[in-house]
Enzyme design. Structure first.
Site, PDB file in Angstrom:
ATOM      1  N   ASN A  61      -3.581 -12.845  15.651  1.00  0.00           N
ATOM      2  CA  ASN A  61      -4.477 -11.691  15.773  1.00  0.00           C
ATOM      3  C   ASN A  61      -5.332 -11.903  17.032  1.00  0.00           C
ATOM      4  O   ASN A  61      -5.935 -12.955  17.179  1.00  0.00           O
ATOM      5  CB  ASN A  61      -5.385 -11.606  14.523  1.00  0.00           C
TER       6      ASN A  61
ATOM      7  N   HIS B 261       0.806  -1.227   0.000  1.00  0.00           N
ATOM      8  CA  HIS B 261       0.000   0.000   0.000  1.00  0.00           C
ATOM      9  C   HIS B 261       0.838   1.275   0.000  1.00  0.00           C
ATOM     10  O   HIS B 261       0.327   2.339   0.310  1.00  0.00           O
ATOM     11  CB  HIS B 261      -0.969  -0.021   1.193  1.00  0.00           C
TER      12      HIS B 261
ATOM     13  N   CYS C  40       4.401  12.672  -7.798  1.00  0.00           N
ATOM     14  CA  CYS C  40       3.714  13.709  -8.560  1.00  0.00           C
ATOM     15  C   CYS C  40       2.260  13.292  -8.776  1.00  0.00           C
ATOM     16  O   CYS C  40       1.982  12.207  -9.289  1.00  0.00           O
ATOM     17  CB  CYS C  40       4.417  13.911  -9.894  1.00  0.00           C
TER      18      CYS C  40
END
Ligand code: OAD
Length: 248
Positions: free
Chosen positions: A214, A119, A127
């Site tokens: 998790n 990501h 730019c």
């Protein structure tokens, strides 16, 4: 047999580890996750107003203010024991590849050398007009909107926004990391955002052993042979220590 002994037995026949991480990895460094009910960024901020190309076109100052705030937050954070354990695994095992959805650069600050960033990275800007200019920064920046030194268009954070496609090169690297691995560790992600969330499923389809770490169950949890309901910094250092000891 303990979990680590089972993992060692798997590695003996199918060597290689891929470690896929998400925002939960950095939670114990004080970097907020996205989707947790009270503390997640998307509980407080609107992704439509901050993390889309349309939001940037509409109000670049608002978007930059938010990304600078996140840079400041990350610059005050330190890698936690889970980041360090992952960096040690990368350095100490013959084939250990790292893939992250995180943009905070904390794995690299922990010493990781090669991280596939699906990501993007908070500390890069590019730019916005697409001339190809990319710039790495190491301070959050100031109030003025940064401009491209090549074509003078606005610069934007070099992260993937909603509605945008991921880098094909990063996705290919992530796919290759999974293919090369006997074990895929998935840590600190809600497994809700695609295409990143497809990677563990692809690993399962390929017959890889998937371990999920998790404290909260995710859509992946019931599909994996090993679900560890602990935080990253509780679970990973112990696993890393045993795997590294056994490999020396
Ligand atoms: P989420 O916020 O969706 O999920 C974070 C996960 O981390 C949750 O499942 C938590 O249970 C878990 N978690 C919390 N604390 C933890 C800890 N100490 N140890 C281990 N796990 C813990 O974050 P991601 O899945 O990374 O994309 O989100 C994916 C993407 O959605 C992000 O990369 C971001 C976001 O929109 C972009 O910005 C493009």
């Amino acid at each position: 047999m303990s979990l680590t002994q089972e993992l060692l037995a798997i590695l003996a026949t199918r060597p290689g580890i891929a470690i896929l991480t998400g925002a939960g990895l950095s939670a114990e460094s004080g970097v907020p996750t996205f989707r947790e009910a009270q503390s997640g960024l998307w509980a407080k901020f609107s992704p439509q107003e901050l993390a889309t190309p349309e939001a940037f076109a509409d109000n670049p100052q608002r978007v930059w203010d938010w990304y600078r705030w996140r840079r400041e937050l990350v610059s005050r954070a330190e890698p936690n024991p889970a980041h360090l354990a992952i960096a040690e695994l990368e350095a100490g095992l013959p084939c250990c590849q790292l893939v992250t959805q995180n943009v905070d650069g904390l794995l690299q600050r922990a010493g990781a050398r090669q991280v596939t960033e699906l990501h993007g990275n908070l500390w890069r800007q590019k730019c916005a007009a697409g001339c190809g200019a990319v710039q790495t920064v190491n301070v959050p920046g100031h109030d003025a909107l940064p401009r491209c030194q090549r074509c003078n268009a606005l610069m934007r954070p070099d992260v993937v926004w909603f509605g945008e496609t991921l880098s094909q090169a990063a996705l290919a690297d992530a796919g290759a990391a999974i293919k090369a691995a006997g074990i895929v560790i998935v840590c600190g992600t809600s497994n809700l955002v695609y295409p990143a969330a497809a990677l563990p499923l692809e690993a399962l389809r390929m017959g890889k052993t998937v371990v999920e770490i998790n404290p909260a169950r995710t859509p992946l949890s019931s599909n994996v042979p090993f679900y560890i309901g602990e935080t990253a910094s509780n679970a990973l250092p112990a696993i890393a220590q045993e795997l590294l000891q056994a490999s020396t």
